[in-house]
Design an enzyme around this catalytic site. Sequence first.
Site, mmCIF file in Angstrom:
data_model
loop_
_atom_site.group_PDB
_atom_site.id
_atom_site.type_symbol
_atom_site.label_atom_id
_atom_site.label_comp_id
_atom_site.label_asym_id
_atom_site.label_seq_id
_atom_site.Cartn_x
_atom_site.Cartn_y
_atom_site.Cartn_z
ATOM 1 N N HIS A 130 44.435 47.329 43.291
ATOM 2 C CA HIS A 130 45.671 47.864 42.702
ATOM 3 C C HIS A 130 45.641 49.389 42.637
ATOM 4 C CE1 HIS A 130 42.783 47.086 39.483
ATOM 5 N NE2 HIS A 130 43.371 47.990 38.747
ATOM 6 N N SER A 170 43.369 40.585 44.615
ATOM 7 C CA SER A 170 42.834 39.532 43.758
ATOM 8 C C SER A 170 41.470 40.062 43.343
ATOM 9 C CB SER A 170 42.712 38.221 44.527
ATOM 10 O OG SER A 170 42.116 37.253 43.703
ATOM 11 N N LEU A 171 41.279 40.259 42.066
ATOM 12 C CA LEU A 171 40.072 40.956 41.615
ATOM 13 C C LEU A 171 38.820 40.110 41.809
ATOM 14 C CD1 LEU A 171 41.682 42.754 38.588
ATOM 15 C CD2 LEU A 171 40.766 43.819 40.646
ATOM 16 N N ASP A 199 36.229 47.747 36.041
ATOM 17 C CA ASP A 199 35.372 47.114 35.040
ATOM 18 C C ASP A 199 35.906 45.741 34.628
ATOM 19 O OD1 ASP A 199 37.502 48.465 33.838
ATOM 20 O OD2 ASP A 199 36.329 49.267 32.161
ATOM 21 N N LYS A 205 41.181 55.916 31.785
ATOM 22 C CA LYS A 205 42.352 55.502 32.552
ATOM 23 C C LYS A 205 43.452 56.550 32.368
ATOM 24 C CE LYS A 205 44.622 51.061 33.481
ATOM 25 N NZ LYS A 205 44.513 49.609 33.191
ATOM 26 N N SER A 245 23.065 18.281 54.332
ATOM 27 C CA SER A 245 24.189 17.341 54.350
ATOM 28 C C SER A 245 25.257 17.719 55.367
ATOM 29 C CB SER A 245 24.853 17.267 52.968
ATOM 30 O OG SER A 245 24.019 16.594 52.054
ATOM 31 N N GLU A 251 29.989 29.069 46.300
ATOM 32 C CA GLU A 251 30.949 28.907 47.398
ATOM 33 C C GLU A 251 31.861 30.116 47.561
ATOM 34 O OE1 GLU A 251 30.446 26.657 44.976
ATOM 35 O OE2 GLU A 251 29.509 24.981 46.036
ATOM 36 N N PHE A 309 34.001 21.003 47.664
ATOM 37 C CA PHE A 309 33.536 22.222 47.009
ATOM 38 C C PHE A 309 34.168 23.481 47.601
ATOM 39 C CE2 PHE A 309 29.663 19.376 46.322
ATOM 40 C CZ PHE A 309 30.289 18.749 45.251
ATOM 41 N N GLN A 351 32.701 14.246 44.480
ATOM 42 C CA GLN A 351 32.167 14.711 45.771
ATOM 43 C C GLN A 351 33.142 14.484 46.933
ATOM 44 O OE1 GLN A 351 28.652 15.721 45.192
ATOM 45 N NE2 GLN A 351 29.547 15.353 43.178
#
Lengths: 615, 615
Positions: free
Chosen positions: A68, A116-117, A147, A239, A335, A356, A381, A417
């Site tokens: 931003h 997107s932070l 922060d 700021k 897997s 992930e 996941f 799962q």
Amino acid sequence: MNTAELVELAQQLRVDSVRAAAAAESGHPTSSMSAADLMAVLLARHLRYDFERPDHPGNDRFVLSKGHASPLLYAAYKAAGAIDDAELLTFRQLGSHLEGHPTPRRLPWVETATGSLGQGLPVGVGIALSGKRLEHGRYRVWVLCGDSELAEGSVWEAVEHAGYEHLDNLTAIVDVNRLGQRGPTRHGHDLGAYARRFQAFGWHTVEIDGHDVDAVDRACGEAAATAGQPTVILARTRKGRGVAAVEDREGMHGKPLPDAEEAIAELGGVRDLHVHVQEPPAARALHSVPTGPIELPRYDRGDEVPTRDAFGKALVALGHARADVVALDGEVGDSTRTELFGKEHPDRYFEFYIAEQQLVAAAVGMATRGWVPYAATFAAFLTRAYDFVRMAAVSGSGINLVGSHAGVAIGQDGPSQMGLEDLAMFRAVYGSTVLYPCDANQTAKLVVAMAGLDGIRYLRTSRGASPVIYGPDEEFPVGGSKVLRSSEEDLLTVVAAGVTLHEALKAADLLAEDGIRIRVVDLYSVKPVDRRTLRRAAEETGCLLTVEDHHEEGGLGDAVAEAFTDGRPVPRLVRLGVRTMPGSAAPDQQLHAAGIDADAIASAGRLLVGEAVVR
Amino acid sequence: MNTAELVELAQQLRVDSVRAAAAAESGHPTSSMSAADLMAVLLARHLRYDFERPDHPGNDRFVLSKGHASPLLYAAYKAAGAIDDAELLTFRQLGSHLEGHPTPRRLPWVETATGSLGQGLPVGVGIALSGKRLEHGRYRVWVLCGDSELAEGSVWEAVEHAGYEHLDNLTAIVDVNRLGQRGPTRHGHDLGAYARRFQAFGWHTVEIDGHDVDAVDRACGEAAATAGQPTVILARTRKGRGVAAVEDREGMHGKPLPDAEEAIAELGGVRDLHVHVQEPPAARALHSVPTGPIELPRYDRGDEVPTRDAFGKALVALGHARADVVALDGEVGDSTRTELFGKEHPDRYFEFYIAEQQLVAAAVGMATRGWVPYAATFAAFLTRAYDFVRMAAVSGSGINLVGSHAGVAIGQDGPSQMGLEDLAMFRAVYGSTVLYPCDANQTAKLVVAMAGLDGIRYLRTSRGASPVIYGPDEEFPVGGSKVLRSSEEDLLTVVAAGVTLHEALKAADLLAEDGIRIRVVDLYSVKPVDRRTLRRAAEETGCLLTVEDHHEEGGLGDAVAEAFTDGRPVPRLVRLGVRTMPGSAAPDQQLHAAGIDADAIASAGRLLVGEAVVR
């Protein structure tokens, strides 16, 4: 630049941030102003970057995680001569390259879309891993974070991984301005609180006054000189710094300054300083990738092979043919079968443990450096990383994601799962490709095809073995389908993919015993979808029955409907999918309970064909 | 129980874990065996729980975050007399309550479904917050975690929040068995590595040998006695403890023991110890919730009100009428308008900062204690929490999620902030409700209606103001729709919701000028969908045109298709949605560029009606 000049440059960045937001009548000038000194020093003293050659292999990489604060970024581009003042003032307007949050779709100097932070640092880790382990390059990765975003778990996945991997080519600079969007952060100006956290994860920390340009300069130098661990510069800032009406005040987030002219005057007026950014060191380009002939494993018809196995083996073969392919695991490589790649190509295999978001973010980061990443975990996941997938699409990133253990067919492990939302999730992403193979030869071909596509490519694999039904030389173009049963007497078309394709074939046999002929289409390319084949099937059979091991919303059934959304007459469209919450049971019991096995398809077929006959 | 008895109990839990997995021929006995001593001591010496009254307000709460160790949990249930041996051996079979991963749908003693790792602690934080801040109860929350799952960022969101909130009623017990699914964890048996991390976030830490029952006992006592901060017990253990063939060995995850009989013998054989679990202290039930008359804000037709404002104000009113309503913010309460609730009901308002996984997990945790949570952030950022939403559905949890800033209509902020996948994401969740209001009175009514539903309820709100078109006494049943324009001459039905509903009304006016009458349906209930009205519209007008501020996949268009998936003839179904990657632009420019504004609808209408006339 000396101290005085750096101070002036920082003021210019503030002024230009204020001006851009004023022109746009929106944006985040106060979040830009807090970080202006950090940006000024980085740009003028430490960043090594050729703006005319953003693909220069020696360039440092800069990620504005607090996306931003884009006015600050664009003001820096102007100071560096990459854009002019007129362009700066197009900020946030229709058609401008200077979007509210920066994206590489519009600007070649942006590594990854942010806004997107909590995304910048994990992606930065991916770039730094590429630099250190794949490119053996000397470039540094600088990530400017807010922060507030340190509250995101994804940041701590990145902090943990960077520490673990000793990424001393990575520096995070945190603009600790103590104010989030709606008010104070958890830790305010307590730099020590952040320092303790980073240190615990193995980082070198430097705490400074973020408005002291000499301190910023020393900190950046210290970061560059630190070996064996990543560095975080924790910079106490205010700021809206420099304008009393907004400085360090709540309620001033995400809006132009109340009086831009007055603010510009208070900041000392408009300047036109130009920064000579350091040249990057000479560096070799990534070796041009030899794409040799790919020797894919070949499977005989009738063999029973899980598609996840076929994926793993095809990836190994692809890795032999293409030196730019890398594989990423989320601690389930045994897997998903990515571990096969890891054994053959350990130098291009990356373990991210159960994280992930970092897994997908690293794929995005590596893709910025020209690698072709395959990141795999259970389909279920990948829901953890949906925001990263969405933002990767905003970036225009080209990554391959592989979700194993799709659907109720996994059996006893139960719903936690089971990937039952993944098709909907990936189809809804802009520009995505969604593939769902049913046999080993098909899987192998699709694994190779994915590598050459744009955007997000998703492959859905299955846990259990399924019979090989295609020969090893069959081709499976993305956007295609296969008609496996067809006659002139077909009264119905069953459209299936993956595990349900085999059930559909069994159902066709059952119905044939009753004298009912049906068409069976293997819709392995769920997106883009083969409209032509579906439309022909609709014209010739009048009714399409989709069967999917996925919830009924947004998956295969919806994909088929896509072929008929242009105003043409629609055939009867009937869906079988998972409508219940499964429990534990054997795979065949699961398919039966969900009503997506051969019996269920045959029953639905009899019903629908009966209706067709009555009509 | 004394030391010797605890040791025996732990061996029984191991034996029963081995037996259950052997009977099921699947499952995770080795992950159960490492934690058996921890579970034995907790059950016999520290947990205060009445298995006959799982809803007893004084009960401690236990969460098995490492849900794959379900055999251990079920073995403990047996030892506590909650299930018998015969039931234990139904593990993972069709129809059994003992699923591969535990869920509260099947067992009343399970607080939340686990099996997706990194979920238990964040949900435990929600329960502990309820205990401390809402119930002022004396119960403790015990969460048994695996070490692998500490790689998940969601865990660190929880660790940060628990430390920040001084949740001394929360204890995490980490079974540090050093082995994940595919091999060693990052930190192996280095308890100090974990301790440093937890301490940095303000936790009290205890490091023990997790097979020393006296040490476990002391650690649990220390945790219970620690005031002002949460405690983590870091327990060094060995996976598969007690059976040489598997103990501390790789490759032994998620499968029955190679020789169960031999293993049982090595563990000392089958036992039948019964544990007398401590009674919970007397406690008041949560006050029965007075549901008074709800005085909703009333808006006049023609007023211009953002639906996010209407949401915030309705939530305040609901909070006055219902003492069980709580609101949760992800550091955007000024944007979503939950901050209005926070000002009126500060005791029931929870700030989670930018940590969407913790935000949703806390809602799940609070719902287990009978609260009716409303958790809100931008629709786009709910993608961060998709795994938590999915797992909440597995739990059968009843939570309200509100996503603001939907679609391209937000304008200049650009794609990173635009919810364009949220409808697909929420529709694909089992048992979900998806609501998308277009005006303030409708929003208010739906906010109230949500509270009384089961499962995941999602409300999509808009940033910009839209005209009020409904009166304040209009009713909006979930599963309904509103026909806003209708005549016997309608040649087309436009189905829209939210911002596009207003565009559809404008398009109807434009087309009326051309003498073309169309029907307009407000599909505020996207799931469940009003099949009857859609079917009637199809019969009467022959063509349904859906218009949505969302990608074309999985959203409104797919919802409408649902009404015709039972084999009946399908009308022509045409979709308008967001097919491009938007940039920054004004809201009206965005709607125009995406082709979902009144002009685009009118153009499509003319085309489709022309076709209808030609046909």
